[in-house]
Enzyme design. Structure first.
Site, mmCIF file in Angstrom:
data_model
loop_
_atom_site.group_PDB
_atom_site.id
_atom_site.type_symbol
_atom_site.label_atom_id
_atom_site.label_comp_id
_atom_site.label_asym_id
_atom_site.label_seq_id
_atom_site.Cartn_x
_atom_site.Cartn_y
_atom_site.Cartn_z
ATOM 1 C CE LYS A 52 3.168 -3.209 10.663
ATOM 2 N NZ LYS A 52 3.801 -2.907 9.366
ATOM 3 C CD GLN A 96 4.425 0.425 8.026
ATOM 4 O OE1 GLN A 96 4.804 -0.477 8.768
ATOM 5 N NE2 GLN A 96 3.296 0.324 7.343
ATOM 6 C CG ASP A 119 7.383 -6.429 6.321
ATOM 7 O OD1 ASP A 119 6.256 -6.604 6.807
ATOM 8 O OD2 ASP A 119 7.987 -5.342 6.348
HETATM 9 N N1 GUN Z 1 2.879 -0.983 4.339
HETATM 10 C C1 GUN Z 1 1.638 -1.520 4.177
HETATM 11 N N2 GUN Z 1 1.624 -2.797 4.595
HETATM 12 C C2 GUN Z 1 2.875 -3.079 5.024
HETATM 13 C C3 GUN Z 1 3.483 -4.238 5.576
HETATM 14 O O1 GUN Z 1 2.862 -5.308 5.739
HETATM 15 N N3 GUN Z 1 4.794 -4.117 5.909
HETATM 16 C C4 GUN Z 1 5.494 -2.965 5.716
HETATM 17 N N4 GUN Z 1 6.780 -2.961 6.049
HETATM 18 N N5 GUN Z 1 4.973 -1.876 5.202
HETATM 19 C C5 GUN Z 1 3.664 -1.932 4.866
#
Ligand code: GUN
Length: 284
Positions: A52, A96, A119
């Protein structure tokens, strides 16, 4: 003959679009930032967060990482989120998941300002998505929709079967497909006659988290197969939920793992962050 859906290529195009817009905003003096919170030492989460950050660098959005200790308390985490909510230089906040077991992820998600919830996990944004009045779209399902669009796969009137009912993928996937007039069936661990339901699908979206869950005898000839799964097989190699080698013989289009949905999730996160920068600066 099946066609491989190239998530790397489509995600690159999305990121290039975002990059151009970010540059255009910078010329007007508008700069944005994404805050990424990671708690503990989960190796997979570290890889995702690293990717990211790389995507942010590519598109020109500043990223700020908060790597918190495994033993961080709920109060400390909520206080950080509150600080970031109040910080006008931060446009997106992402925590996350999964969090260490002693932390309550639902409370953290609801604490993030809905305006900065890139998200699209906050209840307010989830509700807005279901009624079609949204700014943000949940990244993984939005990435699937973008892949379908890139390959001119029309979902209107099609039987779309989603395997998995998670808040992150299965449920919002249903909302986005419904919005485009698909007929949607969401299957899960208690579903009866799974094979028959799948055999009736024009499009299958697999998000169950089990390697080789979707086998060739579940997929009709000419179906589109989208594999959202990220698993490790017996040899430790990355693989999806679909038995790719067998299922590809039936499919018209199929996504690989890696290189299918994964890169799309991050590209759509960049898109959401750009949306937030525009919203917060009243730009179109
Ligand atoms: N863990 C697995 N996929 C995601 C996601 O798309 N966003 C976040 N914040 N955590 C995750």
């Amino acid at each position: 003959m099946f066609k491989l859906i190239d998530g790397k290529m489509v995600s690159a195009a999305v990121k290039d679009r975002v990059k151009e817009e970010v540059a255009r905003l910078k010329e007007k003096g508008i700069e944005g930032a994404l805050a990424v919170i990671i708690v503990g030492n989960d190796p997979a989460s570290k890889v995702y967060v690293g990717n990211k950050k790389k995507a942010c660098e590519y598109v020109g959005i500043r990223s700020v990482e908060y790597a918190l200790d495994e033993n961080t308390t709920q109060q400390e985490l909520l206080a950080l989120v509150e600080k970031l909510n109040q910080d006008n230089s931060i446009n997106g906040i992402l925590c996350q998941l999964p969090l260490p077991k002693h932390l309550d992820d639902k409370e953290v998600i609801e604490k993030i300002s809905a305006q900065k919830d890139v998200d699209c996990f906050h209840a307010e944004n989830v509700g807005k998505m279901w009624i079609g009045e949204y700014s943000f779209k949940p990244c993984t399902p939005a990435g699937v929709m973008e892949l379908l669009k890139a390959y001119d796969i029309d979902v209107e009137g099609k039987n779309c079967v989603i395997l998995g009912r998670s808040n992150i993928v299965g449920k919002p996937m249903a909302a986005l497909l419904l919005e485009k007039n698909a007929t949607v069936t969401v299957c899960h661990s208690r579903t009866k006659n799974l094979k028959e339901i799948c055999l009736n699908a024009d499009i299958i979206v697999a998000a169950v988290g089990r390697a080789k869950f979707v086998t060739a005898d579940m997929v009709k000839d000419g179906a589109v197969v989208i594999d959202v799964g990220i698993n490790r097989n017996e040899e430790g190699k990355l693989c999806g939920d679909v038995d790719f080698e067998a299922v590809k013989e039936n499919a018209s289009y199929i996504t690989p793992v890696p290189g299918g949905c994964g890169p799309m999730t991050i590209a759509m996160l960049m898109q959401n962050t750009l949306t937030s920068i525009k919203n917060m600066n009243k730009e179109v």
